[in-house]
Scaffold this motif. Structure first.
Motif, mmCIF file in Angstrom:
data_model
loop_
_atom_site.group_PDB
_atom_site.id
_atom_site.type_symbol
_atom_site.label_atom_id
_atom_site.label_comp_id
_atom_site.label_asym_id
_atom_site.label_seq_id
_atom_site.Cartn_x
_atom_site.Cartn_y
_atom_site.Cartn_z
ATOM 1 N N VAL A 52 28.927 -70.032 3.390
ATOM 2 C CA VAL A 52 30.574 -70.008 2.845
ATOM 3 C C VAL A 52 30.727 -68.581 3.552
ATOM 4 N N ASN A 53 31.704 -69.016 3.966
ATOM 5 C CA ASN A 53 33.339 -68.157 4.982
ATOM 6 C C ASN A 53 34.277 -67.661 4.141
ATOM 7 N N TYR A 54 34.564 -68.541 2.823
ATOM 8 C CA TYR A 54 35.623 -67.664 2.678
ATOM 9 C C TYR A 54 35.759 -68.339 0.405
ATOM 10 N N MET A 55 35.806 -67.497 -0.218
ATOM 11 C CA MET A 55 35.927 -68.324 -1.571
ATOM 12 C C MET A 55 37.534 -67.658 -2.210
ATOM 13 N N ASP A 56 37.436 -68.099 -2.709
ATOM 14 C CA ASP A 56 38.880 -67.868 -3.934
ATOM 15 C C ASP A 56 38.524 -67.892 -5.190
ATOM 16 N N SER A 57 39.099 -67.331 -6.219
ATOM 17 C CA SER A 57 39.117 -66.916 -8.047
ATOM 18 C C SER A 57 39.107 -68.509 -8.142
ATOM 19 N N THR A 58 39.122 -69.207 -7.826
ATOM 20 C CA THR A 58 38.843 -70.912 -8.511
ATOM 21 C C THR A 58 37.646 -70.906 -8.670
ATOM 22 N N GLY A 59 36.659 -70.385 -7.081
ATOM 23 C CA GLY A 59 35.613 -70.923 -7.107
ATOM 24 C C GLY A 59 34.277 -69.878 -7.653
ATOM 25 N N LEU A 60 35.605 -68.627 -7.814
ATOM 26 C CA LEU A 60 34.347 -67.347 -9.361
ATOM 27 C C LEU A 60 34.658 -68.431 -10.371
ATOM 28 N N GLY A 61 35.558 -69.265 -10.815
ATOM 29 C CA GLY A 61 35.637 -70.133 -11.991
ATOM 30 C C GLY A 61 34.256 -70.737 -11.981
ATOM 31 N N VAL A 62 34.379 -71.568 -10.762
ATOM 32 C CA VAL A 62 33.142 -72.817 -10.343
ATOM 33 C C VAL A 62 32.097 -72.510 -11.454
ATOM 34 N N PHE A 63 31.760 -70.961 -10.282
ATOM 35 C CA PHE A 63 30.499 -70.181 -10.291
ATOM 36 C C PHE A 63 29.830 -69.663 -11.916
ATOM 37 N N VAL A 64 30.913 -69.690 -12.935
ATOM 38 C CA VAL A 64 31.138 -68.952 -13.971
ATOM 39 C C VAL A 64 31.147 -69.980 -15.045
ATOM 40 N N GLY A 65 31.678 -70.561 -15.406
ATOM 41 C CA GLY A 65 30.878 -72.578 -15.891
ATOM 42 C C GLY A 65 30.215 -72.699 -15.718
ATOM 43 N N PHE A 66 28.683 -73.276 -14.279
ATOM 44 C CA PHE A 66 27.725 -73.497 -14.376
ATOM 45 C C PHE A 66 26.484 -72.153 -14.737
ATOM 46 N N TYR A 67 27.419 -70.859 -14.892
ATOM 47 C CA TYR A 67 26.090 -69.748 -15.153
ATOM 48 C C TYR A 67 26.191 -70.037 -16.760
ATOM 49 N N LYS A 68 26.998 -70.088 -16.925
ATOM 50 C CA LYS A 68 27.340 -70.498 -18.996
ATOM 51 C C LYS A 68 26.195 -71.799 -19.008
ATOM 52 N N GLU A 69 27.096 -73.246 -18.289
ATOM 53 C CA GLU A 69 25.905 -74.187 -18.658
ATOM 54 C C GLU A 69 23.849 -73.717 -18.704
ATOM 55 N N ILE A 70 23.677 -72.856 -17.455
ATOM 56 C CA ILE A 70 22.292 -73.216 -16.946
ATOM 57 C C ILE A 70 22.018 -72.105 -17.973
ATOM 58 N N THR A 71 22.593 -70.927 -18.667
ATOM 59 C CA THR A 71 21.961 -70.143 -19.771
ATOM 60 C C THR A 71 22.329 -70.535 -20.858
#
Length: 113
Positions: A52-71
């Motif tokens: 992955v060579n580029y990510m914006d805040s929208t991508g960070l939001g996806v990872f935060v949501g996924f992190y919450k699901e996993i934990t």
């Protein structure tokens, strides 16, 4: 803008390699793909962002949501392969203090979950 998510499981860890750019256009596709993962109690998931060579805040939001699901299911999420630029996004938002992050090229940063 193209995004690709490949599942490459090893042992009991679900591994996903994410390839491309994660932005406002591709983040919904990534979110949808991650939502397809059947959540199991105590599961381990690794997301490889080395291509992955580029990510914006929208991508960070996806990872935060996924992190919450996993934990929420007592699981563990490791985000690995971050280049310096992507790691910096997690760092300045404070996410590197919450999530387990591994950088590329020996610059590993791990935080307790």
């Amino acid at each position: 803008m193209n995004l690709q998510v490949e599942q490459v499981d090893k042992d009991l860890v679900h591994n996903f390699k994410i390839i491309g750019e994660i932005d406002i256009y591709t983040a919904p596709k990534l979110k949808e793909r991650l939502a397809q993962i059947e959540q199991a109690e105590g599961m381990d998931v690794e997301l490889d962002l080395s291509e992955v060579n580029y990510m914006d805040s929208t991508g960070l939001g996806v990872f935060v949501g996924f992190y919450k699901e996993i934990t929420a299911h007592n699981g563990k999420l490791v985000i690995k392969g971050l280049n310096q630029r992507l790691y910096r996004l997690f760092e300045i938002t404070g996410l590197s203090d919450i999530m387990q992050i591994e950088q590329v090229e020996g610059g590993e940063h791990d935080a307790s979950i």
